[in-house]
Design a protein around this motif. Structure first.
Motif: not given
Length: 889
Positions: A61-84
């Motif tokens: 269950r903990g890993r499932r929650i981490a996946r749900k949190v990390w996936r959008p964060v990772r996409k956001t960070l990737r978007f901002f990295a490309w923007m920068i």
């Protein structure tokens, strides 16, 4: 069993027989065996199979929650990295293009006079190179401005030039006019060199009686500084000058000698060109005799008695000098040349001329740059150089070439002389004082050479005076940057005090760091000299950097006294780094760019504004003002860092505007037919208000949030050109919101890190402050500082420059001595593209074209604070240069 036992129609199964091999086997239809792939440099390695992640139901269950949190964060960070990355590349590209398309206009100025050290280049109005006396007379009569005189230009502190002067270059005026072998005299034009004279008189068995150690100097220059050499028992050259001719300020030509016009004779010899142009001279000569060299080392404490016994009272001694070894200053190497009847051991009658002197250059490098270099010189180089006791001609020993002292480069370091004249009986007391100054300031001394001179025959600016002196000739290495020059100025003033404490003086052809008070004590007859100058040169036409500093009627009359200087130094908020006057220009350039943008958007849409060129001009300005500042001031790291941060922010903002306005903005302008919407007019109002605001208040205090509210409350939301209208509204919303947040963040950080800006600045005025703009509210306070000076406190920024311009227009006569402790200030303005400045008040540093109007330029000038009001007055009268700012540090 027989055949009837088998089922009917079933063939009888025969035993298996091997099939015979066919003669021609048919073509096989199966795939051939795969061959191993050939090696190739271009063949990729097979990708590793991607490991599929476990399904959600297969993990905890903990890993499932981490996946749900990390996936959008990772996409956001990737978007901002490309923007920068995109913003960074865009900014770099825009900056590079802007810099490469920003021409920098250098000064088109008059010729520069550069002395031997290359520390004091002086820009003059023009140079005249006379070949006969009538040329000199015509040059003096035809000009009304200042005149300076130069020969070999071996003086080291600007003694041959002043800004905006007519420079009379005497090097082509060099004929030998007459030789009298019976009387042993020679008459030469003032531009003749000693080497030229030696080559002429050597064939007659004659030699120069008194000159410097090197033959490159001109006769006129040698008389003007009243030279001496290594001659034992002889004094300055004045004792060998029979007479000379001189052109005075009115163009008249007079002859001067000890009997004829003795006041001019005593004033012009050692007068450093202050009375007129020496055109020719008649000099005494001596016999060219063989001399033998001897050398002896001893402690410094033993030298005085040894000299009196061995040198001064011994006949036949021609040359003598004693070198004190740094850094201990306790050992002496005494070298003497005594007349002898022996045959010469060196056949050359004069030292051979050479293009270069690598041995001398290497020796200086070892002594000044190697660990233990001073000891290497004392124990290795000198014993090797002075081995043996050669016999040479007197002319040979007097014909050294000054090029042997020239280093490979003077860009970062240079070699300079100072010289101090101390009474013979003060020798033992002066040496420890001198050594103490050199050690405390870590002076990189190459050599301290002791010479002997008898009393002066009567020069008004006599360095020897009425008693015999030892001359301490200090040859040292110094840095050429601002900090190096500041340190030399400080220890030179301490050496002046040390010389005065020993009833001594110092030589004036070198850097004029001593104060006017020190000069007056060292040269007590200087008052007589300046009184004579007022009679012969009432309009002060014959000038140079030496007399600009020490003439009581010249600019030096405004110098602060020590008590006044101490009073100013005790004021905690008075002094500001001079470098900030230079470095403030890139910061103010952003203000001017905002003005240009506001003026542009009043009638035009922003997509055609030269954003890239404006960015390039910022960085060009930073580079060139930083270079100009470092020539005279220490590096200002904190201010430079701040400029870097501002520059990056400015570049990013304009790069994003360039990208957006060049695409979306251009398209929306096309949809509107190039017409302005209400949002465009609102954007112009904000730009104009912002440009006016930042002239006096930091940009981050601007109310971006309030303007954003006005956009949505005051500007109609509906109207024609709907696409352009809403595109402008949304883009303005994003821009104002981002700036409001960034300004709030930066304002809080600035308030925490820095104290509030002081909106007042102090300036020293020569004379009564009541005469400077009486009753003007921009002068906050006035108070006397001493008998000749007063301190005024002024408002900063735009009121500061406006006050000065108003004072110039009104013809104020009270000169400014310094502003915030500085003697230079930067001024910029707008001028036509063909405008250049050449004059005595300021130096044209560079200019860049205006981004929105290439027909105009913004010149950057360095102005002496004492000449600030005359400069502004001249610009107001000229009307081609419109001052936009005076940079108040």
């Amino acid at each position: 069993m027989d055949a009837s036992d088998y089922p009917p129609n079933q063939p009888t199964q025969a035993p298996a027989q091997p099939a015979p091999a066919p003669v021609c086997a048919p073509e096989s239809t199966s795939a051939p065996e795969a061959k191993p792939p050939r090696k190739s440099w271009f063949r990729r390695k097979p990708k590793r199979a991607r490991k599929e992640p476990l399904p959600d139901e297969a993990v905890g269950r903990g890993r499932r929650i981490a996946r749900k949190v990390w996936r959008p964060v990772r996409k956001t960070l990737r978007f901002f990295a490309w923007m920068i990355l995109a913003v960074t590349l865009t900014t770099i590209g825009v900056t590079w293009w802007g810099i490469s398309h920003t021409p920098v206009i250098g000064p088109v100025s008059g010729p520069r006079v550069v002395d031997f050290t290359q520390l004091y280049p002086v820009e003059v109005a023009q140079v005249a190179a006379p070949v006969q006396e009538s040329d000199i007379v015509a040059a003096v009569r035809q000009t009304t401005g200042p005149i300076s005189i130069g020969g070999g230009r071996f003086s080291m502190g600007g003694q041959t030039a002043t800004e905006g002067a007519l420079q009379i270059d005497m090097r082509q005026y060099r004929r030998i006019l007459q030789l009298d072998t019976a009387q042993k005299t020679i008459t030469v034009q003032a531009g003749a060199t000693w080497r030229q004279i030696q080559e002429f008189i050597d064939r007659y068995g004659l030699s120069v009686k008194v000159m410097q150690s090197y033959g490159n100097f001109t006769v006129g220059g040698s008389l003007s500084v009243n030279v001496h050499g290594r001659y034992a028992g002889l004094g300055p050259i004045m004792s060998t000058v029979r007479s000379f001719r001189i052109v005075l300020a009115d163009g008249s030509v007079v002859t001067a000698s000890a009997e004829e016009n003795p006041h001019i004779y005593n004033g012009a010899i050692g007068g450093y060109g202050g009375l007129g142009v020496i055109t020719e001279a008649t000099l005494e000569l001596a016999d060219n005799v063989p001399v033998r060299r001897t050398r002896q080392t001893m402690p410094v404490a033993a030298y005085g008695e040894w000299f009196r016994r061995t040198i001064r009272e011994k006949p036949g001694v021609i040359f003598h000098n004693a070198d004190i070894y740094p850094n201990e200053y306790d050992r002496i190497s005494a070298v003497t040349f005594t007349q002898t009847a022996d045959s010469v051991t060196v056949p050359d009658r004069l030292m051979p001329r050479r293009e270069s002197y690598p041995a001398g250059r290497w020796g200086q490098t070892i002594v000044t740059g190697w660990p233990g270099g001073k000891e290497i010189r004392e124990h290795v180089l000198d014993p090797w150089m002075y081995r043996g006791n050669p016999v040479v001609w007197r002319n040979y020993e007097a014909s050294y070439d000054v090029r042997e002292l020239e280093p490979a480069s003077r860009e970062k370091y240079t070699y300079v002389l100072q010289e101090y004249f101390i009474p013979v009986d003060e020798f033992e007391r002066f040496v420890p004082r001198m050594a103490n100054v050199f050690r405390r300031w870590d002076v990189n001394v190459v050599n301290v050479s002791i010479r002997h001179a008898t009393k002066d025959p009567g020069s008004l600016l006599a360095w020897a005076g009425d008693e015999e002196k030892f001359a301490f000739v200090v040859w040292y290495k110094q840095r050429t940057d601002a900090e190096g020059r500041r340190r030399v100025a400080a220890w030179t003033r301490e050496m002046a005090d040390a010389a005065l404490a020993s009833r001594g003086s110092w030589y004036l052809p070198y850097q004029p760091h001593a104060t006017p008070e020190q000069f007056a004590r060292a040269y007590p007859r200087s008052g007589e000299f300046f009184a004579l100058k007022r009679r012969l040169d009432p309009t002060n036409r014959f000038r140079n950097k030496l007399w600009d500093r020490y003439d009581p009627a010249g600019p030096a009359r405004m110098d602060l006294g020590r008590a006044e200087r101490a009073a100013l130094d005790s004021l905690p908020a008075y002094a500001r780094p001079e470098s900030q006057s230079f470095l403030a220009h890139p910061e103010w350039f952003i203000v001017y760019s905002s003005d240009e943008y506001a003026a542009w958007t009043r009638t035009r849409l922003p997509h055609e504004f030269p954003f890239a060129r404006s960015v390039g001009q910022f960085w060009r300005n930073w580079k060139h003002v930083s270079r100009a500042s470092r020539q005279e001031n220490p590096k200002n790291g904190q201010y430079s860092l701040m400029l870097g941060v501002i520059g990056v922010s400015y570049s990013v903002e304009y790069a994003l505007k360039w990208a957006y306005e060049g695409t979306v903005g251009r398209f929306s302008a096309w949809t509107a037919g190039g017409r302005m919407t209400a949002e465009d007019r609102f954007a112009h109002e904000v730009a104009a208000d912002y440009a006016k605001f930042i002239h006096t208040i930091p940009w981050y205090q601007y109310p971006f949030g309030e303007q954003l509210g006005r956009l949505w409350s005051d500007v109609p939301k509906f109207g024609p050109q709907w696409f352009r209208k809403w595109e402008r509204r949304l883009s303005l919303t994003v821009e104002l919101a981002i700036k409001a947040g960034y300004a709030s963040l930066l304002g809080g950080a600035t308030g925490a890190a820095y104290a509030p800006q002081d909106l007042r600045i102090g300036a020293v005025v020569f004379g009564d402050t009541a005469t400077l703009m009486p009753g003007d509210e921009r002068i906050v306070a006035r108070r006397p500082l001493g008998p000749r000076h007063a301190l005024v406190t002024l408002q900063r920024y735009d009121p500061f420059g406006e006050l000065l311009l108003d004072a110039a227009r009104r013809g104020e006569s009270a000169p400014l001595v310094e502003i915030a402790g500085n003697d230079d200030i930067v001024v910029t303005g707008l001028a036509p593209a063909d405008w250049r400045y050449v004059g005595p008040e300021a130096e044209f540093l560079y200019a860049v074209p205006v981004a929105t109007d290439p027909a105009r330029i913004r010149p950057v000038l360095k102005v002496r604070t004492r000449d600030l009001l005359p400069f502004l007055r001249r610009m107001e009268a000229e009307k081609r240069f419109q001052v936009d700012h005076v940079y108040d540090y």
